[in-house]
Design an enzyme around this catalytic site. Structure first.
Site, PDB file in Angstrom:
ATOM      1  N   SER A 192      62.303  40.842  92.889  1.00 20.48           N
ATOM      2  CA  SER A 192      63.451  40.515  92.218  1.00 20.48           C
ATOM      3  C   SER A 192      63.953  41.962  91.870  1.00 20.48           C
ATOM      4  CB  SER A 192      63.133  39.832  90.732  1.00 20.48           C
ATOM      5  OG  SER A 192      62.147  40.745  90.054  1.00 20.48           O
ATOM      6  N   ARG A 196      67.628  42.448  93.490  1.00 19.75           N
ATOM      7  CA  ARG A 196      68.906  42.848  92.370  1.00 19.75           C
ATOM      8  C   ARG A 196      69.623  43.899  92.408  1.00 19.75           C
ATOM      9  NH1 ARG A 196      65.877  43.303  88.192  1.00 19.75           N
ATOM     10  NH2 ARG A 196      65.611  41.104  87.777  1.00 19.75           N
ATOM     11  N   ASN A 200      73.454  43.664  94.254  1.00 16.37           N
ATOM     12  CA  ASN A 200      74.613  44.373  93.487  1.00 16.37           C
ATOM     13  C   ASN A 200      75.310  45.514  94.200  1.00 16.37           C
ATOM     14  OD1 ASN A 200      75.089  43.190  90.503  1.00 16.37           O
ATOM     15  ND2 ASN A 200      72.855  43.255  90.645  1.00 16.37           N
TER      16      ASN A 200
END
Lengths: 262, 157
Positions: A192, A196, A200
């Site tokens: 994660s 992440r 992004n």
């Protein structure tokens, strides 16, 4: 999209998303990621080293003040979250925050600027934002993962670590479930973290590229696309800082979970 | 998304930067910040102490001033009293002195009067003898009549 030979939109986008590589198969190296991230790190951390060497307890001036502000912000976060004793966690958090921030900040350089300059210099591909390369984000999150495992052993001992993995959260009779949960939980952490940041930044870069395509596609729409691009860049200043902060903060939280008994 | 050997290179960079921060960036900065924190705390404590001392000093000054004022008024009252006493004493002395002088003058005058009276008496007796000599027209034995004259003199007294 000013490449000579007028590429199509697809070619333009693919060109922007291709790394500069050497090697074959698994042993491929993304030179742009390695060089850009390395150079940024060397410049920023070299500069900070210089400052730290001259750092005095007197009235701090200019850059020292700025660096101290950032560093003490990170230190405050660490001290609020991580209560065990370790002289690794704060430097780790500082490194993550500052390095990720400067790498993310490369996103704010206009999308065509660096690739075109590189192209003119004879380099076919160049992705300027290292954090849009999953190799980098996974390298960082896996390093964090390794340190986390190390912390588990250091603070709980092998026995304590094993006991916690087997008995939390459902007690000793459900140890297979506990172990399964623990494995999923721990694997989810680096995945994660890495995805992440990668997601992004990749998405942000993608928006810039698409806006650039739009601006190039029609003379009529160019001012509108340029305005949107500016707006997105301003918004992105928030995102790059936030992502750097989130990566740092979660790392500290994971370290704290590894160091403390549940 | 292709994962490849770049991962190892990046992990190496990451490790290098963590090591740099841990060894050369964080400790000196932390030390500088801690030292400054301490300096500022010390400075604030010192200024607080100074302020308290100033307050105390002001309080003391006030007390001293009050005391001095009281002393001054006390001294003034004493001086006034003393001066009154002095004046009174001087008056008494002067009166006594005056009386003494008057008495002495009176005594002297009396003495003078007595002396004059004595001289007068002596001369009167001589005059009397001379007068008697002339009246009797004869020599009188001074020695034979001295006793007589002395008796006369005593009578004249």
């Amino acid at each position: 999209m000013a490449d000579s030979g007028a590429p199509t939109s697809t070619e333009y986008i693919v060109h922007h998303l291709t790394n500069l590589t050497v090697g074959e198969g698994f042993w491929t190296l993304h030179l742009d990621t390695l060089i850009v991230s390395g150079l940024l790190g060397l410049v920023v951390f070299g500069f900070m080293m210089m400052l730290a060497r001259k750092a005095s307890s007197g009235v701090p001036s200019g850059w020292q003040n700025f660096v101290e502000m950032v560093v003490s912000m990170v230190d405050t976060q660490v001290r609020d979250t991580f209560h065990a004793k370790s002289n690794l966690v704060t430097p780790l958090a500082i490194t993550i925050f500052i390095w990720v921030f400067v790498m993310n900040a490369m996103d704010l350089i206009p999308v065509d600027f660096v690739p075109m300059t590189a192209h003119a210099a004879g380099v076919p591909y160049l992705k300027i934002v290292p954090t849009t390369d999953p190799n980098l984000t996974f390298a960082m999150s896996l390093t964090v993962f390794a340190i986390m495992i190390g912390f588990n052993f250091k603070f709980k001992g092998a026995g304590g670590f094993l006991k916690e993995a087997l008995t939390v959260p459902f007690g000793k009779y459900l140890f297979p479930v506990n172990l399964l949960f623990r494995i999923i939980e721990d694997i989810a952490k680096p995945v994660s973290l890495a995805l992440r940041l990668f997601g992004n930044m990749y998405a942000g870069e993608m928006v810039f590229i698409l806006l650039a395509v739009w601006a190039g596609a029609s003379f009529l729409w160019a001012p509108f696309a340029a305005t949107l691009s500016l707006g997105w860049a301003l918004f992105h200043i928030l995102i790059i800082t936030l992502q750097a902060f989130v990566f740092m903060m979660l790392t500290v939280v994971y370290m704290s979970m590894a160091a403390e008994h549940h | 998304m292709n994962i490849n050997a770049t991962l190892f290179g990046q992990a190496l960079w990451f490790a290098v930067f963590i090591w740099l921060t841990m060894k050369y960036i964080w400790p000196p900065l932390q030390k500088a910040m801690k030292d400054r924190e301490k300096q500022i705390a010390d400075g604030l404590a010192a200024s607080e102490k100074g302020r308290q001392e100033l307050e105390q000093a002001a309080q003391r000054v006030k007390e001293e001033l009050q005391k001095a004022r009281e002393q001054a008024s006390e001294i003034l009252a004493q001086a006034e009293k003393r001066s009154g006493e002095l004046v009174e004493e001087a008056k008494v002395n002067a009166r006594a002195e005056g009386e003494r002088i008057v008495t002495a003058a009176k005594a002297e005058i009396e003495q003078e009067v007595n002396r004059a009276r004595e001289q007068l008496r002596a001369q009167v007796s001589v005059l009397a003898v001379t007068g008697a000599e002339k009246i009797l027209k004869r020599e009188i034995d001074a020695q034979a009549h001295a006793q007589l004259l002395q008796g006369l003199e005593a009578e004249l007294r």
